[in-house]
Design a protein around this motif. Structure first.
Motif, PDB file in Angstrom:
ATOM      1  N   VAL A  89       0.846  -1.203   0.000  1.00 53.57           N
ATOM      2  CA  VAL A  89       0.000   0.000   0.000  1.00 53.57           C
ATOM      3  C   VAL A  89       0.877   1.247   0.000  1.00 53.57           C
ATOM      4  N   TRP A  90       1.975   1.206   0.756  1.00 50.92           N
ATOM      5  CA  TRP A  90       2.888   2.349   0.827  1.00 50.92           C
ATOM      6  C   TRP A  90       3.460   2.667  -0.555  1.00 50.92           C
ATOM      7  N   LEU A  91       3.788   1.615  -1.320  1.00 51.81           N
ATOM      8  CA  LEU A  91       4.356   1.829  -2.651  1.00 51.81           C
ATOM      9  C   LEU A  91       3.286   2.146  -3.700  1.00 51.81           C
ATOM     10  N   GLY A  92       2.144   1.491  -3.611  1.00 55.22           N
ATOM     11  CA  GLY A  92       1.140   1.613  -4.654  1.00 55.22           C
ATOM     12  C   GLY A  92       0.229   2.813  -4.551  1.00 55.22           C
ATOM     13  N   PHE A  93       0.087   3.374  -3.340  1.00 53.57           N
ATOM     14  CA  PHE A  93      -0.846   4.498  -3.156  1.00 53.57           C
ATOM     15  C   PHE A  93      -0.152   5.638  -2.394  1.00 53.57           C
ATOM     16  N   SER A 101      -1.722  10.949   9.259  1.00 51.10           N
ATOM     17  CA  SER A 101      -1.397  11.868  10.351  1.00 51.10           C
ATOM     18  C   SER A 101      -1.382  13.323   9.923  1.00 51.10           C
ATOM     19  N   VAL A 102      -2.244  13.705   8.971  1.00 49.50           N
ATOM     20  CA  VAL A 102      -2.416  15.105   8.621  1.00 49.50           C
ATOM     21  C   VAL A 102      -3.490  15.698   9.519  1.00 49.50           C
ATOM     22  N   SER A 103      -3.173  16.812  10.179  1.00 53.04           N
ATOM     23  CA  SER A 103      -4.116  17.417  11.133  1.00 53.04           C
ATOM     24  C   SER A 103      -5.302  18.049  10.416  1.00 53.04           C
ATOM     25  N   ASN A 104      -6.418  18.124  11.123  1.00 53.09           N
ATOM     26  CA  ASN A 104      -7.621  18.792  10.655  1.00 53.09           C
ATOM     27  C   ASN A 104      -8.129  18.215   9.329  1.00 53.09           C
ATOM     28  N   ARG A 105      -8.250  16.914   9.251  1.00 52.68           N
ATOM     29  CA  ARG A 105      -8.740  16.268   8.044  1.00 52.68           C
ATOM     30  C   ARG A 105     -10.029  15.509   8.382  1.00 52.68           C
ATOM     31  N   THR A 106     -10.768  15.158   7.344  1.00 54.87           N
ATOM     32  CA  THR A 106     -12.008  14.408   7.541  1.00 54.87           C
ATOM     33  C   THR A 106     -11.851  12.941   7.145  1.00 54.87           C
ATOM     34  N   ASP A 107     -10.836  12.604   6.366  1.00 52.99           N
ATOM     35  CA  ASP A 107     -10.617  11.240   5.920  1.00 52.99           C
ATOM     36  C   ASP A 107      -9.846  10.478   7.004  1.00 52.99           C
ATOM     37  N   VAL A 108     -10.516   9.488   7.602  1.00 52.93           N
ATOM     38  CA  VAL A 108      -9.884   8.746   8.696  1.00 52.93           C
ATOM     39  C   VAL A 108      -9.217   7.460   8.218  1.00 52.93           C
ATOM     40  N   TRP A 109      -9.417   7.080   6.957  1.00 50.78           N
ATOM     41  CA  TRP A 109      -8.887   5.805   6.490  1.00 50.78           C
ATOM     42  C   TRP A 109      -7.365   5.735   6.459  1.00 50.78           C
ATOM     43  N   PRO A 110      -6.662   6.783   6.072  1.00 45.63           N
ATOM     44  CA  PRO A 110      -5.195   6.692   6.119  1.00 45.63           C
ATOM     45  C   PRO A 110      -4.655   6.388   7.515  1.00 45.63           C
ATOM     46  N   SER A 111      -5.192   7.077   8.528  1.00 43.28           N
ATOM     47  CA  SER A 111      -4.735   6.820   9.892  1.00 43.28           C
ATOM     48  C   SER A 111      -5.172   5.437  10.370  1.00 43.28           C
ATOM     49  N   THR A 112      -6.377   5.018   9.958  1.00 44.98           N
ATOM     50  CA  THR A 112      -6.846   3.681  10.320  1.00 44.98           C
ATOM     51  C   THR A 112      -5.921   2.612   9.749  1.00 44.98           C
ATOM     52  N   PHE A 113      -5.538   2.798   8.500  1.00 41.99           N
ATOM     53  CA  PHE A 113      -4.598   1.855   7.887  1.00 41.99           C
ATOM     54  C   PHE A 113      -3.255   1.885   8.607  1.00 41.99           C
ATOM     55  N   CYS A 114      -2.763   3.074   8.921  1.00 38.34           N
ATOM     56  CA  CYS A 114      -1.466   3.212   9.578  1.00 38.34           C
ATOM     57  C   CYS A 114      -1.447   2.485  10.919  1.00 38.34           C
TER      58      CYS A 114
END
Length: 392
Positions: A89-93, A101-114
């Protein structure tokens, strides 16, 4: 690889040392992790599969120790799959990863994956450490004839209970009060690092002590069988000692780089500015050990199978033959009416079918058989080396 820095990276206010290693050639590092984990995964599965030429005879009951060795390999396989998934995932996306870990965002999936992928890797390898500790304990208890029918159940409760508890506790303290606003400073991350490395350090310290005591007990056990210590028995004791040595050697090779890397990163974190010129050599050493971790951590699975079973060969037998496998017992110390003699023969030309073994002799043989699995001759290894045929 398995490192607490994977979870720390999920915080928006990650420390400079974590930023240093995680941003160092991420494409190359992820490629190394995928390659190492894939090779280890394929070779580990190859080692565990049944091989052609294995005897169709009825195999002895599976011991708790042989079950533990197989569970260690399974933990390594699942942990390697987690590394492959995370690195892929790190390489492909890259755009998806950039939102971690970007502050003040609405998309929680990146942090959930992390967080999810990091916890998966940590949990499986931590469980593998606990299983390795249980193997040392079980080896000692079997030789001392202290293990019981419910031992493997207790091992499951201890291993998975402690692994989950330490993982959840470390993550909760690291992300307090929330993932989007982790506390600043090194102090809040220390409990997470302790819960990650505690089982690793336990194996490094306790297992050599338990293995040494087991080897000493085996020597006494062999000598007590007939009142003498023959050359064959001395050779068997040496083989058991070598097996324990190989296990610890693999463990030290695969995980010493983690301890060195974490020590260097902790020292860098305590500096006012890690980019100062006097710290250049330390930064380089931290990055080198970081890459080494990506190579050696996933290879533990395959190297452990070599230490456990030896090389089992390439000739995979995919024709599943019907075998009578006793599933009712998973304890290596159970003896009684169904007790079986050791498949390790000290004098191959002596097979007196009328000889009646006493219960003590049967217990001794079972203990020695459990410890000496996959350390016998090549002919015997064909019939015993594959875990699939050991009744698990």
């Amino acid at each position: 690889m398995a490192s607490p820095r994977l979870e720390t990276y999920c915080c928006p206010n990650r420390d400079a040392a974590t930023q240093l290693v995680m941003n160092f050639q991420p494409e190359v590092f992820c490629g190394v992790c995928i390659g190492s984990a894939s090779i280890s995964l394929l070779l580990t599965i190859l080692q565990l599969l049944p091989k052609k030429g294995q005897s169709p005879r009825k195999m002895p009951k599976a011991s708790s120790s042989s079950t533990i060795l197989l569970l260690i390999s399974i933990c390594d396989i699942l942990g390697g799959l987690g590394m492959i998934f995370r690195s892929s995932v790190w390489l492909g996306f890259p755009g998806f990863i950039a939102n971690i870990s970007v502050s003040n965002r609405t998309d929680v999936w990146p942090s959930t994956f992390c967080v999810g992928s990091a916890m998966w890797i940590q949990l499986l390898y931590s469980a593998g450490f606990w299983w390795l500790f249980c193997y040392a304990v079980d080896s000692y208890l079997v030789v001392r004839r202290s293990a019981g029918l419910s031992t493997i159940v207790l091992y499951h409760m201890m291993t998975w209970g402690l692994a989950v508890m330490l993982c959840v506790e470390g993550i909760a303290l690291l992300y307090y009060p929330s993932l989007s606003s982790c506390e600043n400073g090194l102090e809040h991350a220390i409990p997470h690092y302790i819960t990650t490395y505690a089982p690793l350090l336990l194996v490094l310290v306790a297992n050599p002590i338990l293995f040494r005591r087991t080897v000493s007990a085996v020597a006494s056990l062999l000598k007590g069988r007939q009142g003498i210590y023959t050359e064959n028995e001395r050779r068997l004791g040496t083989e058991i000692q070598m097996r324990f040595f190989k296990i610890m050697l693999v463990f030290v090779i695969c995980w010493s780089s983690n301890i060195i890397n974490e020590t260097l990163l902790f020292y860098l974190e305590m500096q006012p500015d890690i980019n100062e010129m006097p710290l250049k050599n330390l930064r380089s050493a931290a990055l080198i050990t970081w890459i080494i971790m990506g190579v050696l951590n996933p290879m533990q699975g395959f190297l452990f199978t070599l230490a456990f079973y030896g090389w089992t060969g390439w000739r995979v037998d995919l024709k599943w033959r019907k075998r009578e496998i006793p599933w009712e017992s998973m304890s290596s110390s159970t003896v009684g009416e169904n007790a079986y003699p050791s498949p390790v023969n000290y004098q191959s030309n002596i097979h007196d079918s009328k000889k009646i073994l006493t219960t003590d002799s049967q217990q001794t043989d079972e203990a020695i058989t459990m410890l000496s699995e996959a350390n016998t001759s090549s002919d015997e290894r064909l019939t015993r080396s594959s875990p699939i045929y050991q009744g698990w």
